[in-house]
Scaffold this motif. Structure first.
Motif, mmCIF file in Angstrom:
data_model
loop_
_atom_site.group_PDB
_atom_site.id
_atom_site.type_symbol
_atom_site.label_atom_id
_atom_site.label_comp_id
_atom_site.label_asym_id
_atom_site.label_seq_id
_atom_site.Cartn_x
_atom_site.Cartn_y
_atom_site.Cartn_z
ATOM 1 N N SER A 135 0.805 -1.252 -0.202
ATOM 2 C CA SER A 135 0.272 0.374 0.265
ATOM 3 C C SER A 135 0.983 0.800 0.161
ATOM 4 O O SER A 135 2.002 1.434 0.472
ATOM 5 C CB SER A 135 -0.589 -0.030 1.677
ATOM 6 O OG SER A 135 0.311 0.437 2.341
ATOM 7 N N SER A 136 0.132 2.235 -0.183
ATOM 8 C CA SER A 136 0.894 3.447 -0.484
ATOM 9 C C SER A 136 0.316 4.427 0.330
ATOM 10 O O SER A 136 -1.066 4.550 -0.047
ATOM 11 C CB SER A 136 1.245 4.260 -1.783
ATOM 12 O OG SER A 136 0.168 4.184 -2.895
ATOM 13 N N VAL A 137 0.825 5.983 0.649
ATOM 14 C CA VAL A 137 -0.455 7.330 0.970
ATOM 15 C C VAL A 137 -1.129 7.686 -0.380
ATOM 16 O O VAL A 137 -2.380 7.992 -0.322
ATOM 17 C CB VAL A 137 0.831 7.655 1.073
ATOM 18 C CG1 VAL A 137 -0.240 8.970 1.488
ATOM 19 C CG2 VAL A 137 1.091 8.238 2.705
ATOM 20 N N ALA A 138 -0.628 6.989 -1.856
ATOM 21 C CA ALA A 138 -1.783 7.212 -2.993
ATOM 22 C C ALA A 138 -3.503 6.585 -2.455
ATOM 23 O O ALA A 138 -4.130 6.982 -3.299
ATOM 24 C CB ALA A 138 -1.049 7.571 -3.795
ATOM 25 N N GLU A 139 -3.149 6.117 -2.407
ATOM 26 C CA GLU A 139 -4.034 4.452 -2.400
ATOM 27 C C GLU A 139 -5.429 5.104 -1.372
ATOM 28 O O GLU A 139 -6.484 4.827 -1.823
ATOM 29 C CB GLU A 139 -3.726 3.424 -2.350
ATOM 30 C CG GLU A 139 -4.304 2.312 -2.114
ATOM 31 C CD GLU A 139 -3.985 0.637 -1.974
ATOM 32 O OE1 GLU A 139 -4.987 0.409 -1.515
ATOM 33 O OE2 GLU A 139 -3.081 0.668 -1.168
ATOM 34 N N LEU A 140 -4.826 5.387 -0.481
ATOM 35 C CA LEU A 140 -6.251 6.365 0.253
ATOM 36 C C LEU A 140 -6.834 7.336 -0.471
ATOM 37 O O LEU A 140 -8.155 7.707 0.042
ATOM 38 C CB LEU A 140 -5.265 7.229 1.323
ATOM 39 C CG LEU A 140 -4.587 6.777 2.054
ATOM 40 C CD1 LEU A 140 -4.044 7.373 3.153
ATOM 41 C CD2 LEU A 140 -5.334 5.931 3.506
ATOM 42 N N PHE A 141 -6.201 7.837 -1.757
ATOM 43 C CA PHE A 141 -7.114 8.900 -2.560
ATOM 44 C C PHE A 141 -7.231 7.987 -4.105
ATOM 45 O O PHE A 141 -7.893 9.078 -5.119
ATOM 46 C CB PHE A 141 -5.888 9.590 -2.749
ATOM 47 C CG PHE A 141 -5.390 11.122 -2.176
ATOM 48 C CD1 PHE A 141 -6.400 11.734 -0.657
ATOM 49 C CD2 PHE A 141 -4.623 10.833 -1.277
ATOM 50 C CE1 PHE A 141 -6.124 12.191 0.415
ATOM 51 C CE2 PHE A 141 -3.879 11.363 -0.155
ATOM 52 C CZ PHE A 141 -5.229 12.010 0.770
ATOM 53 N N SER A 142 -7.796 6.806 -3.589
ATOM 54 C CA SER A 142 -8.007 6.122 -4.789
ATOM 55 C C SER A 142 -9.955 6.384 -5.030
ATOM 56 O O SER A 142 -10.449 6.934 -4.268
ATOM 57 C CB SER A 142 -7.434 4.688 -4.735
ATOM 58 O OG SER A 142 -8.096 3.668 -4.110
ATOM 59 N N SER A 143 -10.277 5.290 -6.372
ATOM 60 C CA SER A 143 -12.018 5.991 -6.187
ATOM 61 C C SER A 143 -12.301 5.149 -5.480
ATOM 62 O O SER A 143 -13.304 5.129 -5.025
ATOM 63 C CB SER A 143 -12.105 5.085 -7.683
ATOM 64 O OG SER A 143 -11.713 4.109 -7.956
#
Length: 500
Positions: free
Chosen positions: A280-288
């Motif tokens: 996981s990454s921080v960017a995943e927190l803003f995935s759809s």
């Protein structure tokens, strides 16, 4: 729920006690005469002081609002950084071990504060360090509890964290009140003329109150060493055999029991899906799939702070003084009563969070808080007309605290710990906690100036924020009562029906 589950939840919740004591301790320390004299916040030439800690012969006082901002906000800034670190440390070393480390750091910060030299930088650094601990554990303690608690009572057990925050505030208020009484109401060296003007008065009162933080910090570290690791974290590290043993112990049954095997399978399926998707990454927190949850936890913690609770908790002595109460009532009696109301009112919230659900508490609580803020302002405008209006004002404050502690106090912490999938659970919770402390920091920084400029009119600002919180809870929050963590994830992902 068996006794072991209860013990695990209550012990982990003691991370909240550290948070509460740190919040509660500064409210009275900031108005202790010895503290104000030590840091040159009021003038004193060795002569007799009045009840406000002011030299009777010299009425000039240096009210350093920037000083209050600095030492109050330094704690919150540290907590913000601690929440950022929690994600990495919690995933790498586990929830249990990281909570232990955080507790030890808290003890160090408390000792630094209590042994501060006359330069206020040292006390600010000490508060920054305790903030690091509190921020980290504010993410991990509710997460750890949610991962070891059964679904039916997960909300109640997770809200124990908020209960311990309120208990810590009560303990701090009582200890500070006792110390303040004997060193300010009955001071041997403050209210008598001094033979040596430059002789330093005793600083025991505030040093003792601040150093005392080391005791609960060390105690939590020791107690956490006896608790199990999170079974969900163990599974994520491929340690399924350890996980199933802990699940069996938590459920007071054997590893072959169907309940244990069912929980294990659900966790393994979640872990398998996580592994298949990669790290996981921080960017995943803003995935759809995830961004709605990130949005919700960020704003639910933002609104928790902008209901105005920490303006009251940090500066309640000053607020009561603004209403016209004596220093004795403002510093000792009313803060203790208010903090007891805060503590006792958390119990209805722990019951209601499973009885009525998370969303209902948020909606009802926002309405109640808005009403009591408006009443506090309205009554405070009439305090010049007599004692009756002053007491109506303070009763409105107590009723607001009741509304907050039974609804918006515990619910955001429970909510953020259960709506994210395992792969980003700590990162998602960290977003909510960072939002909490960032907005806490803003309030701590602007609070003294806000109260100085607006006085009790500040309650109208917080009433408006409560109205916005009501709208937010009504349209954006979903109900997760009674669902296990995997079912909550499915609901938030649109794979299962849920209550909007």
């Amino acid at each position: 729920m068996n006794s072991f589950q209860f013990l695990v939840a209550v012990t982990a919740s003691c991370g909240g006690l550290l948070f509460g004591y740190e919040v509660g301790v500064m409210n009275v320390v900031l108005v202790m005469d010895a503290f104000r004299i030590f840091f040159n916040l009021c003038t004193w030439d060795g002569s007799k002081l009045n009840a406000d800690g002011i030299n009777i012969e010299d009425k000039s006082v240096k009210d350093k609002v920037p000083f209050y901002r600095f030492i109050t906000s330094s704690f919150v800034l540290g907590a913000l950084c601690g929440a950022l670190l929690a994600s990495y440390l919690g995933e790498k070393y586990g929830r249990q071990k990281t909570i232990m480390i955080g507790a030890c750091i808290f003890a160090i910060g408390g000792i630094l504060q209590g042994s501060s030299i006359r330069n206020y930088i040292m006390i600010a650094v000490g508060r920054l360090i305790t903030g690091l601990s509190v921020g980290c554990n504010s993410v991990l303690c509710p997460t750890y509890i949610s991962e070891v608690a059964p679904a039916k009572i997960r909300g109640t057990l997770a809200s124990c964290y908020q209960l311990m925050i309120t208990l810590g505030i009560v303990i701090a208020a009582i200890i500070n009140a006792i110390v303040w009484y004997f060193t300010n109401i009955k001071p041997d060296d403050l209210n008598t003329p001094r033979t040596k003007i430059d002789a330093e008065i005793s600083n025991f009162e505030w040093r003792f109150a601040l150093c005392l933080q080391a005791i609960p910090g060390i105690a939590l570290a020791i107690l956490m060493s006896f608790l199990p690791k999170s079974p969900r974290w163990l599974c994520s590290k491929g340690r399924d055999e350890e996980a199933v043993q802990i699940l069996a112990k938590l459920n007071a049954t054997s590893v072959e029991d169907e309940l244990v095997q069912s929980e294990l399978r659900a966790i393994q399926e979640d872990v398998a899906a996580t592994v298949a998707a990669g790290s996981s990454s921080v960017a995943e927190l803003f995935s759809s799939v995830i961004r709605r949850r990130t949005f919700v936890v960020f704003f639910i913690q933002l609104f928790q702070q902008w209901t105005g609770v920490n303006v009251i908790m940090y500066y309640q002595s000053q607020i009561y003084n603004e209403m016209g109460f004596t220093k004795f009532l403002s510093t000792i009696v009313l803060p203790v009563v208010n903090n007891l109301v805060n503590f006792i009112s958390t119990f209805p919230g722990m019951w209601g969070i499973e009885k009525f659900g998370r969303k209902t508490l948020l909606i009802v609580g926002a309405i109640m808080m808005m009403i009591f803020h408006i009443l506090t302002w309205a009554f405070s405008t009439q305090t010049s007309k007599g004692e009756f209006w002053k007491y109506l004002s303070v009763i409105s404050v107590f009723l607001y605290v009741f509304a907050f502690a039974s609804t918006w106090g515990p619910t955001p912490w429970v909510y953020q710990s259960e709506i994210f999938p395992l792969r980003v659970r700590v990162k998602g919770s960290a977003v909510g906690t960072m939002s909490n402390f960032f907005n806490n920091w803003i309030i701590a920084f602007v609070g003294p100036a806000l109260m100085k400029m607006w006085g009790t009119r500040s309650f109208l600002l917080f009433a408006t924020c409560c109205l916005l919180a009501f709208l937010f809870a009504s349209f954006f929050c979903v109900e997760s009562k009674g669902l296990n963590l995997e079912e909550v994830d499915a609901m938030m992902s649109g794979k299962a029906a849920g209550k909007a």
